[in-house]
Enzyme design. Structure first.
Site, PDB file in Angstrom:
ATOM      1  N   HIS A   4      54.357  52.759  37.760  1.00 28.44           N
ATOM      2  CA  HIS A   4      55.696  52.965  38.341  1.00 28.44           C
ATOM      3  C   HIS A   4      56.540  51.708  38.191  1.00 28.44           C
ATOM      4  O   HIS A   4      57.759  51.761  38.223  1.00 28.44           O
ATOM      5  CB  HIS A   4      55.600  53.396  39.812  1.00 28.44           C
ATOM      6  CG  HIS A   4      55.192  52.298  40.742  1.00 28.44           C
ATOM      7  ND1 HIS A   4      53.899  51.821  40.802  1.00 28.44           N
ATOM      8  CD2 HIS A   4      55.904  51.555  41.622  1.00 28.44           C
ATOM      9  CE1 HIS A   4      53.837  50.833  41.698  1.00 28.44           C
ATOM     10  NE2 HIS A   4      55.040  50.662  42.195  1.00 28.44           N
TER      11      HIS A   4
ATOM     12  N   LYS B 186      49.265  44.680  36.792  1.00 29.77           N
ATOM     13  CA  LYS B 186      48.759  43.334  37.074  1.00 29.77           C
ATOM     14  C   LYS B 186      47.452  43.443  37.836  1.00 29.77           C
ATOM     15  O   LYS B 186      47.324  44.262  38.756  1.00 29.77           O
ATOM     16  CB  LYS B 186      49.806  42.626  37.954  1.00 29.77           C
ATOM     17  CG  LYS B 186      49.532  41.192  38.251  1.00 29.77           C
ATOM     18  CD  LYS B 186      50.158  40.286  37.210  1.00 29.77           C
ATOM     19  CE  LYS B 186      49.780  38.848  37.389  1.00 29.77           C
ATOM     20  NZ  LYS B 186      48.390  38.566  37.019  1.00 29.77           N
TER      21      LYS B 186
ATOM     22  N   LYS C 124      48.807  46.819  47.061  1.00 31.69           N
ATOM     23  CA  LYS C 124      49.019  45.418  47.448  1.00 31.69           C
ATOM     24  C   LYS C 124      50.378  44.908  46.961  1.00 31.69           C
ATOM     25  O   LYS C 124      51.139  44.316  47.719  1.00 31.69           O
ATOM     26  CB  LYS C 124      47.893  44.599  46.804  1.00 31.69           C
ATOM     27  CG  LYS C 124      47.759  43.199  47.278  1.00 31.69           C
ATOM     28  CD  LYS C 124      46.593  42.513  46.583  1.00 31.69           C
ATOM     29  CE  LYS C 124      45.266  43.200  46.829  1.00 31.69           C
ATOM     30  NZ  LYS C 124      44.123  42.451  46.295  1.00 31.69           N
TER      31      LYS C 124
ATOM     32  N   LYS D 227      43.094  46.419  37.028  1.00 29.08           N
ATOM     33  CA  LYS D 227      41.907  45.595  37.258  1.00 29.08           C
ATOM     34  C   LYS D 227      40.995  45.678  36.043  1.00 29.08           C
ATOM     35  O   LYS D 227      40.938  46.727  35.390  1.00 29.08           O
ATOM     36  CB  LYS D 227      41.124  46.081  38.502  1.00 29.08           C
ATOM     37  CG  LYS D 227      40.276  44.994  39.121  1.00 29.08           C
ATOM     38  CD  LYS D 227      41.164  44.021  39.892  1.00 29.08           C
ATOM     39  CE  LYS D 227      40.407  42.995  40.657  1.00 29.08           C
ATOM     40  NZ  LYS D 227      41.307  42.280  41.581  1.00 29.08           N
TER      41      LYS D 227
ATOM     42  N   SER E  38      50.835  34.627  41.415  1.00 31.46           N
ATOM     43  CA  SER E  38      50.773  35.037  40.001  1.00 31.46           C
ATOM     44  C   SER E  38      52.148  35.535  39.545  1.00 31.46           C
ATOM     45  O   SER E  38      52.565  35.277  38.412  1.00 31.46           O
ATOM     46  CB  SER E  38      49.760  36.164  39.809  1.00 31.46           C
ATOM     47  OG  SER E  38      48.465  35.637  39.681  1.00 31.46           O
TER      48      SER E  38
HETATM   49  P1  NAD Z   1      34.348  33.485  43.658  1.00 26.35           P
HETATM   50  O1  NAD Z   1      33.500  33.945  42.545  1.00 26.35           O
HETATM   51  O2  NAD Z   1      35.117  32.217  43.497  1.00 26.35           O
HETATM   52  O3  NAD Z   1      33.496  33.322  45.023  1.00 26.35           O
HETATM   53  C1  NAD Z   1      32.687  34.302  45.587  1.00 26.35           C
HETATM   54  C2  NAD Z   1      31.661  33.574  46.452  1.00 26.35           C
HETATM   55  O4  NAD Z   1      30.955  34.522  47.235  1.00 26.35           O
HETATM   56  C3  NAD Z   1      30.635  32.809  45.625  1.00 26.35           C
HETATM   57  O5  NAD Z   1      30.529  31.484  46.134  1.00 26.35           O
HETATM   58  C4  NAD Z   1      29.339  33.605  45.815  1.00 26.35           C
HETATM   59  O6  NAD Z   1      28.178  32.794  45.780  1.00 26.35           O
HETATM   60  C5  NAD Z   1      29.570  34.178  47.202  1.00 26.35           C
HETATM   61  N1  NAD Z   1      28.792  35.391  47.481  1.00 26.35           N
HETATM   62  C6  NAD Z   1      28.511  36.432  46.669  1.00 26.35           C
HETATM   63  N2  NAD Z   1      27.784  37.356  47.315  1.00 26.35           N
HETATM   64  C7  NAD Z   1      27.589  36.881  48.558  1.00 26.35           C
HETATM   65  C8  NAD Z   1      26.900  37.357  49.697  1.00 26.35           C
HETATM   66  N3  NAD Z   1      26.264  38.521  49.673  1.00 26.35           N
HETATM   67  N4  NAD Z   1      26.918  36.609  50.824  1.00 26.35           N
HETATM   68  C9  NAD Z   1      27.558  35.425  50.873  1.00 26.35           C
HETATM   69  N5  NAD Z   1      28.214  34.914  49.814  1.00 26.35           N
HETATM   70  C10 NAD Z   1      28.236  35.629  48.681  1.00 26.35           C
HETATM   71  O7  NAD Z   1      35.314  34.729  43.973  1.00 26.35           O
HETATM   72  P2  NAD Z   1      36.708  34.684  44.729  1.00 26.35           P
HETATM   73  O8  NAD Z   1      37.785  34.547  43.719  1.00 26.35           O
HETATM   74  O9  NAD Z   1      36.637  33.747  45.877  1.00 26.35           O
HETATM   75  O10 NAD Z   1      36.798  36.204  45.252  1.00 26.35           O
HETATM   76  C11 NAD Z   1      36.161  36.610  46.454  1.00 26.35           C
HETATM   77  C12 NAD Z   1      36.752  37.944  46.882  1.00 26.35           C
HETATM   78  O11 NAD Z   1      38.163  37.811  47.037  1.00 26.35           O
HETATM   79  C13 NAD Z   1      36.535  39.096  45.898  1.00 26.35           C
HETATM   80  O12 NAD Z   1      36.401  40.283  46.641  1.00 26.35           O
HETATM   81  C14 NAD Z   1      37.850  39.139  45.125  1.00 26.35           C
HETATM   82  O13 NAD Z   1      38.110  40.414  44.587  1.00 26.35           O
HETATM   83  C15 NAD Z   1      38.816  38.795  46.246  1.00 26.35           C
HETATM   84  N6  NAD Z   1      40.103  38.275  45.777  1.00 26.35           N
HETATM   85  C16 NAD Z   1      40.178  37.141  45.024  1.00 26.35           C
HETATM   86  C17 NAD Z   1      41.426  36.669  44.633  1.00 26.35           C
HETATM   87  C18 NAD Z   1      41.585  35.376  43.872  1.00 26.35           C
HETATM   88  O14 NAD Z   1      42.732  34.923  43.701  1.00 26.35           O
HETATM   89  N7  NAD Z   1      40.521  34.727  43.457  1.00 26.35           N
HETATM   90  C19 NAD Z   1      42.592  37.380  44.977  1.00 26.35           C
HETATM   91  C20 NAD Z   1      42.470  38.538  45.755  1.00 26.35           C
HETATM   92  C21 NAD Z   1      41.213  38.969  46.160  1.00 26.35           C
END
Ligand code: NAD
Length: 471
Positions: free
Chosen positions: A65, A70, A94, A106, A362
């Protein structure tokens, strides 16, 4: 309903609850809810030992839309088509919730990045982008990837370089991906954006006196106890901003274990220790809780799941004691668990709003790449001169002199990071109030997630209405 419904069914369940409270045409609602395109990819990549491995990957574009679409690309061993579709749909909602003019997308690559060398990860990333390009699934006006779980600025740099080499005459090639390093057209403030947005969002929720009273808390962030699951990009920055603003981050759970300090963990010390040893365990001042301690179930005011989806489920929801659950991860709470928590009066700040800081910044990066100029470059000096003239006028009127330190402090013009943070704060605060106003308009009987979805549905419906396709 069973707790085993898929991730996309869970998102759709949230959508349906909200949609039922709107007056939009059912066909229009069905169009908004459906995923528009999904690409499934399988491609060969040569490993360092000479063997060839077939890599599986997906890219979903949930809604066109608004263009471009993104959304991040995640590297995770068990990523699947349903997960990518669910995450793409969350991106659509979002972006609408925080007024970022993109459709949702995604991507996912089914690999465990720990099992590959940097050169292998580079080959996988570049080949995936080549495949996306072949299918017209990437471009500044088509679909713009970003980091997600398991990816970061390095992968975004490889994506930018691959896209640019395939489109060498495209002036805006750098706008084909966000989350890049600064030197490659990234933006100051993107790395911490999601965590800072989580902090701004929770702070906004905690500023509403009557909402805090309802859950037995006082307004404000200071002194509140916080527990965080995941200490990656989002978890670390969220912890950092809570600590800097007077909250006590008492526990952090990682895959390796849970660290605890009742007086508040030292977040910089944890980060430093992790950089030096590869783990937060063993950081001085951080007690290691017994193996298997469920971090989500610890007593606290604010619980921040910041790791993965589906961690708060029908199995553990009744043992979760936090009064506020701030969904930093995407989809951490299953629909059944959500109902249990809402029933017992918890305040859930939903992912579709709370972790939108990343896509918001972003968006700023994309704008910067399209305008080919750093934010603040044109006006910083002008602002400083204007502030200095104002300070001189105050000196003349009051016959008092400011010292050099004060002049420097009061007359500083905004640089890129200041402007990004200010834009992010405005976005998170403004969107929260929009959601809360929907809640109030509907008599206060709906939770924040339903209100956030209504906010998204109304805005997307308006776009379709402008096209004149639906009544
Ligand atoms: P990342 O890979 O930097 O970090 C994830 C962390 O979680 C790692 O340190 C990993 O070891 C830990 N982890 C994994 N499984 C685990 C568990 N069962 N218990 C405890 N720790 C655990 O990823 P991120 O970028 O920080 O993303 C984390 C979440 O945030 C995801 O759901 C992602 O979709 C969401 N997110 C990220 C962004 C972004 O800008 N990076 C934006 C929106 C949403």
């Amino acid at each position: 309903m069973s707790s085993r419904i898929s991730f996309s069914e869970q998102v759709n369940r949230y959508f349906d609850t909200a949609a039922a409270l709107t007056k939009h045409d059912p066909t229009l609602l069905a169009q908004i809810r459906e995923c528009n395109f999904v690409g499934r990819f399988a491609f060969p990549v040569q490993l360092d030992n000479g063997h060839i491995e077939v890599i599986h990957a997906w890219r979903a574009q949930h809604s066109n839309h608004k263009m471009p679409t993104k959304g991040g690309i995640r590297f995770a061993p068990d990523v699947c088509e349903d997960e990518v579709i669910a995450l793409a749909s969350l991106m659509t909602y979002k972006c609408a919730i925080v007024n970022v003019p993109f459709g949702g997308a995604k991507g996912g690559v089914a690999i465990d990045r720990k099992k590959y060398s940097p050169r292998e990860l580079e080959r996988i990333t570049r080949r995936f982008i080549y495949e996306l390009h072949r299918k017209n699934f990437i471009g500044p006006g088509i679909d713009v990837p970003a980091p997600d779980f398991g990816t970061g600025p390095t992968e975004m740099a490889w994506i930018a370089d691959t896209y640019q080499s395939l489109n060498s005459s495209e002036l805006n090639a750098m706008a084909a991906v966000t989350g890049k390093p600064i030197e490659l057209g990234g933006i100051r403030g993107r790395t911490e954006a999601t965590g800072l947005g989580v902090f701004y969002g929770v702070r906004e929720a905690c500023s509403v006196d009557e909402d805090m009273k309802r859950i037995g808390l006082t307004a404000g962030i200071e002194g509140k106890t916080v527990v965080i699951q995941g200490f990656g990009n989002v978890g670390y920055h969220t912890a950092k901003f809570f600590q800097e603003n007077g909250a006590k981050v008492i526990a952090i759970g990682e895959l390796a274990g849970v660290v605890y300090n009742a007086n508040g963990l030292d977040i910089q010390a944890l980060d430093q220790h992790r950089r030096e040893t590869g783990s937060i365990l063993g950081t001085p001042g951080a007690e290691l809780l017994p193996s298997g301690t469920p971090v989500l179930e610890l007593e606290c005011d604010i619980l921040i799941p910041a790791a993965l989806e589906n961690v708060i489920t029908i199995e553990n929801a009744s043992r979760i004691k936090a009064k506020i659950i701030g969904e930093a991860a995407n989809g951490p709470t299953t629909a059944d668990a959500n109902d249990i928590l809402i029933k017992r009066g918890a305040l859930i700040i939903p992912d579709a709003y709370l972790n939108a800081g990343g896509v918001t910044v972003s968006y700023f990066e994309w704008l910067k790449n399209l305008s080919h100029v750093r934010f603040g470059r044109l006006e910083k000096r002008f602002e400083e001169m204007a502030f200095r003239r104002l300070l001189s006028a105050v000196e003349n009127a009051t016959e008092q002199k400011f010292n050099q330190e004060m002049i420097k402090l009061y007359s500083r013009g905004a640089d890129e990071q200041d402007l990004v943070r200010s834009g992010l704060e405005e976005t998170m605060a403004g969107s929260y109030q929009e959601i809360r106003n929907i809640q109030l308009r509907l008599g206060g009987n709906i939770d924040l997630r339903t209100a956030a979805f209504i906010s998204a549905i109304d805005k997307i419906a308006l776009c379709y209405a402008e096209l004149g396709i639906f009544p």
